[in-house]
Design a protein around this motif. Structure first.
Motif, short mmCIF file in Angstrom:
data_model
loop_
_atom_site.label_atom_id
_atom_site.label_comp_id
_atom_site.label_asym_id
_atom_site.label_seq_id
_atom_site.Cartn_x
_atom_site.Cartn_y
_atom_site.Cartn_z
N LEU A 1 -5.75 2.29 7.43
CA LEU A 1 -5.02 1.18 6.82
C LEU A 1 -5.21 -0.09 7.63
O LEU A 1 -5.36 -1.18 7.07
N ASN B 1 -10.22 -6.09 6.74
CA ASN B 1 -11.09 -6.54 5.65
C ASN B 1 -10.34 -7.48 4.69
O ASN B 1 -10.91 -8.45 4.17
N HIS B 2 -9.08 -7.17 4.48
CA HIS B 2 -8.24 -8.00 3.61
C HIS B 2 -8.09 -9.41 4.19
O HIS B 2 -8.19 -10.42 3.46
N SER C 1 0.83 -1.22 0.00
CA SER C 1 0.00 0.00 0.00
C SER C 1 0.86 1.26 0.00
O SER C 1 0.32 2.37 0.15
N ASP D 1 -7.83 -0.86 9.40
CA ASP D 1 -9.19 -1.32 9.10
C ASP D 1 -9.23 -2.05 7.76
O ASP D 1 -9.87 -3.10 7.62
N ALA D 2 -8.54 -1.48 6.76
CA ALA D 2 -8.51 -2.11 5.44
C ALA D 2 -7.83 -3.47 5.52
O ALA D 2 -8.24 -4.43 4.85
N TYR D 3 -6.81 -3.58 6.35
CA TYR D 3 -6.10 -4.85 6.53
C TYR D 3 -7.02 -5.91 7.14
O TYR D 3 -7.00 -7.07 6.74
#
Length: 343
Positions: free
Chosen positions: A90, A96-97, A79, A92-94
């Motif tokens: 970031l 979800n990943h 990223s 939070d996005a992780y």
């Protein structure tokens, strides 16, 4: 007049500077070196990560934490954000990943796997805040997946399947038989088992024993039944030192090799779920079979080193056996009442 402290001059005293990182466990040094290859020696991330990893009490935890931190680092780097500059969005996005990653046995990564990955990353940043490498932990407010405390994804075996696996192992090789009987009859974790050395076999008031290093670093001696001792002696032969379980080249047997070998044995035994069997399957079976024989929960809990009895019950495969479901008893009583009222 007090004597002045003067450094002793001796040709035997080394003046070489000691690097404290030399005292780190192997897992911590490897993690530090991997990150140093990516970020350079002057970046604070490699040393902070290595020092954090070195603080973990067991080799199993250090390996798991290092693996999960590297997973997070790779995501942040992809990223184009330095891990020490990451913020909540970031993280939070992780999260979800992680929910979309493939799992080991098909499907997506389990909720417990996701939770472990997030916990490892959060633990690192807690340490980084403490040593003032970062100001805040980006994972503090990340929503964790719900992990059912009563659910375990490990598939159980029937009594017949256990017997087939042990019989197959006995005919396969002395090492196979010693491993399978030890895992099943002692209910050990695989990292505890593979960390043992031949010299660990001991005696205590008439019992042959093995000292297991449990989670958190605590040690617990466990008795070794005669059938396991016989299997170990047949396997060890004249060997009196070194790792308890070794490869053909004399190296300590590693977990990946054991996983593969157990599945080979399970396929040879004709077990339908052979592709999913793992060392933990036999630990589950130890708990399930002992509780089915009405061994008190607290004794089984102590035997496997659980701090919480709910964890032990979660491993109990027969806890939810449909044969014993109360619906059957209730239905039988209702049928008896209805039959009685008809008379």
């Amino acid at each position: 007049m007090s004597a002045e402290l003067v450094p002793r001059q001796s040709s035997e005293v080394s003046t070489a500077r000691h690097d404290p990182r030399d005292d780190w466990p192997d897992e911590a040094r490897r993690l530090r070196d991997q990150l140093a290859d990516l970020y350079g020696d002057q970046d604070p991330l490699p040393n902070a990560a290595g020092a954090w990893c070195a603080r973990q009490k067991s080799a199993h935890t250090r390996r798991a934490y290092a693996r999960n931190l590297l997973r997070w680092e790779a995501y942040a780097r992809k990223s184009t954000i330095h891990p020490l500059q990451a913020k909540l969005p970031l993280a939070d996005a992780y999260a979800n990943h992680l929910a979309q990653l493939p799992g080991r046995d098909g499907g997506t990564l389990s909720e417990s796997g996701q939770a472990q990955a997030l916990a490892a990353a959060g633990s690192f940043y807690d340490y980084a805040v403490r040593i003032q490498v970062v100001e805040t932990n980006p994972f503090t407010h990340v929503e964790r997946p719900f992990v059912d405390p009563d659910y375990s994804p490990t598939e159980g075996l029937t009594e017949t399947e256990v017997d087939k696996l042990i019989t197959t192992a006995r005919g396969w090789a002395p090492r196979s038989y010693a491993l399978v009987t030890l895992l099943y009859l002692l209910g050990t974790r695989i990292d505890e088992t593979l960390a043992l050395n031949v010299t660990d076999l001991g005696y205590d008031r008439g019992h042959r024993t093995l000292p297991l290093r449990r989670k958190g670093g605590k040690k617990q001696p466990v008795p070794v039944p005669p059938i396991v001792i016989d299997a170990l002696q047949s396997y060890l032969g004249d060997r009196t030192e070194g790792p308890l379980f070794i490869t053909g080249t004399g190296e300590r047997w590693m977990q990946t090799g054991v996983w593969k070998h157990l599945r080979v044995l399970a396929r040879a035994a004709g077990i339908p779920g052979a592709a999913n069997i793992k060392p933990h399957t036999l630990r589950h079976q130890f708990i399930t079979d002992n509780l089915a024989e009405n061994v008190p929960l607290e004794r089984v809990q102590d035997a496997v080193g659980h701090s919480d009895p709910r964890t032990t019950q979660r491993y109990n495969r027969r806890r939810r056996a449909l044969d014993d479901h109360p619906a059957y008893g209730l239905a039988a009583r209702l049928a008896a009442r209805l039959e009685g009222s008809g008379d």
